[in-house]
Write an enzyme that holds these catalytic residues in place. Structure first.
Site, PDB file in Angstrom:
ATOM      1  N   GLY A   1      17.093 -98.749 -32.168  1.00 46.60           N
ATOM      2  CA  GLY A   1      17.611-100.123 -32.112  1.00 46.60           C
ATOM      3  C   GLY A   1      16.581-101.032 -31.485  1.00 46.60           C
TER       4      GLY A   1
ATOM      5  N   GLY B   1      14.463-102.435 -28.874  1.00 49.72           N
ATOM      6  CA  GLY B   1      14.013-101.800 -27.641  1.00 49.72           C
ATOM      7  C   GLY B   1      14.333-102.578 -26.378  1.00 49.72           C
TER       8      GLY B   1
ATOM      9  N   GLY C   1       8.040-100.651 -26.141  1.00 55.14           N
ATOM     10  CA  GLY C   1       9.492-100.717 -26.308  1.00 55.14           C
ATOM     11  C   GLY C   1      10.214 -99.683 -25.467  1.00 55.14           C
TER      12      GLY C   1
ATOM     13  N   THR D   1      12.366 -96.573 -35.562  1.00 61.29           N
ATOM     14  CA  THR D   1      12.433 -95.384 -34.750  1.00 61.29           C
ATOM     15  C   THR D   1      13.045 -94.191 -35.454  1.00 61.29           C
ATOM     16  OG1 THR D   1      12.786 -96.882 -32.894  1.00 61.29           O
ATOM     17  CG2 THR D   1      13.142 -94.577 -32.478  1.00 61.29           C
TER      18      THR D   1
END
Ligand code: GLY
Length: 314
Positions: free
Chosen positions: A219, A221, A197, A167
Site C-alpha cells: 500500500g 508507504g 518507503g 510491492t
C-alpha cells in the site's frame, strides 16, 4: 502446525490487461515457495524463493518491473524477518541489483545491522559477490510509459491510478513452526530520489515473531508507516484475534485513521493464514496441504490441487 506459504503481488488498481499475468505470477511464486517447504526448507528459505520469483517477473513493482523515481531511475527497498530470533535484514534505495530480497538476507546473516542503504548497500553487495546489473535491465516499457505520463502536470488522475500497485511479499510457516516474512518493492511511482518507503522499515513493511505470526504489507508507504501496519496486526493477534480478523482490524484502522487503503498477507504459527485488502484489488496466492488458493478481487477465492509433476521427487 500446517506448513504454508502465502504471497501478494501488490494492492491497488490492476488494469484488466495485466490482471491475468498478475494472477499467474503469484501462483507461480507461491508454488516455488511451497516446493522449498516440502523439501524441508525453512520458512525463510520459502519466502525468499517466492519473492525472488516475483522480483524476476516484470508484471510486478519489484526487481525487474519496478516503478521509476522522478528522475526515471530504479531505487528499490526490501526486508526479511524471521520469527524465531527476531533477526531481520533490509535494504533501501538500492540500484543495479536484480534481487534486493537476496541482499536483505545477506544483511541479516552477514552483518550486525538491520538495514543498509543506497551506496553502502551496493558496496556490501559487491563485497558479497552479488552481481551488479545495468539499471536498464530492470526497467520495462510499461514502467517507462507510466513514468512519462506522470511527469505531465495535468496527467489524467484516473490514468495515474491505473496500475498503481505496490510491492510484493510473502509469509510462511515451516514444519518446525517458525514463521518468516519477506517484502520487496520499487516504491511509489515518480517518488523523489532517495525516498524510502515502509517496506524496509521493521514493523511497517513486515514483521515476524514466532509468538504471534508474520505479516507482509502493501500500500501507500507513508500511510503504512504512520500506523506500523504489520506490527499493529500482530498486536491484535497477541490479543487473541485470528490472522484474518487481525488483518481486517489493522487495515480498517489505517483507513479510518489516515484514509489509506492497502493489503496484507498474514500467518500465525499454527498455519492459519489470511490474504486481506481494503483496496480495489490485490493479487494473492497461498499453498497448503498440496492445495493452491488464489484470488484478485474482494471475496474471490479459487482453489486447485498443486500439480503432481511439481511435487514429484520431493
Ligand atoms: N509500500 C511500498 C511503498 O510505499 O514504497
Amino acid at each position: 502446525m500446517l506448513p504454508v506459504v502465502v504471497v501478494h503481488g501488490g494492492a491497488g488498481h490492476i488494469p484488466k490487461e495485466r490482471s491475468e499475468k498478475s494472477t499467474e505470477g503469484v501462483c507461480s511464486a507461491v508454488r516455488a515457495g511451497y516446493v522449498v517447504l516440502k523439501r524441508g526448507g525453512s520458512s525463510m528459505d520459502a519466502v525468499v524463493e517466492a519473492v525472488t520469483h516475483l522480483e524476476n517477473n516484470p508484471a510486478f513493482n519489484a526487481g525487474c518491473g519496478s516503478v521509476l523515481n522522478v528522475k526515471g531511475e530504479v531505487e528499490m527497498d526490501a526486508i526479511v524477518m524471521e520469527g524465531k530470533t527476531l533477526g531481520s535484514g533490509a535494504v533501501s534505495a538500492v540500484r543495479n541489483i536484480a534481487n534486493p530480497i537476496q541482499l536483505t538476507r545477506l544483511v541479516m546473516d552477514k552483518t550486525s545491522h538491520a538495514c543498509l542503504t543506497a551506496e553502502g548497500a551496493s558496496q556490501f553487495a559487491r563485497s558479497m559477490g552479488v552481481p551488479e546489473v545495468p539499471m536498464e535491465s530492470l526497467i520495462t516499457e510499461y514502467a517507462r510509459m507510466r513514468w512519462r505520463k506522470n511527469l505531465v502536470p495535468d496527467a489524467n488522475p484516473v490514468e495515474c491510478q491505473m496500475g498503481k500497485m505496490g510491492t510484493v511479499g510473502a509469509v510462511a510457516v515451516d514444519s518446525e513452526g517458525n514463521v518468516a516474512c519477506a517484502t520487496s518493492t520499487g516504491g511509489m511511482l515518480n517518488k523523489m530520489e532517495g525516498r524510502v518507503g515502509d517496506t524496509p522499515c521493521i514493523g511497517s513493511g513486515g514483521y515476524a515473531d514466532n509468538q504471534s505470526g508474520a505479516v507482509s504489507t502493501t500500500g501507500h508507504g507513508e500511510a503504512i508507516m504512520k500506523v506500523t501496519l504489520a506490527r499493529l496486526i500482530l498486536f491484535h493477534m497477541e490479543q487473541g484475534q485470528s490472522a484474518e480478523a487481525a488483518s481486517d482490524l489493522g487495515l480498517a484502522y489505517m483507513k479510518s485513521r489516515v484514509s489509506a487503503l492497502g493489503g496484507v498477507v498474514t500467518v500465525d504459527p499454527q498455519g492459519q493464514w489470511a490474504a486481506r485488502f481494503s483496496s480495489h484489488q490485490m493479487s494473492w496466492a497461498a499453498a497448503q496441504k498440496d492445495t493452491l488458493h488464489y484470488g484478485l478481487y474482494v471475496g474471490e477465492h479459487f482453489t486447485q490441487g498443486i500439480d503432481e509433476p511439481l511435487l514429484q521427487g520431493i
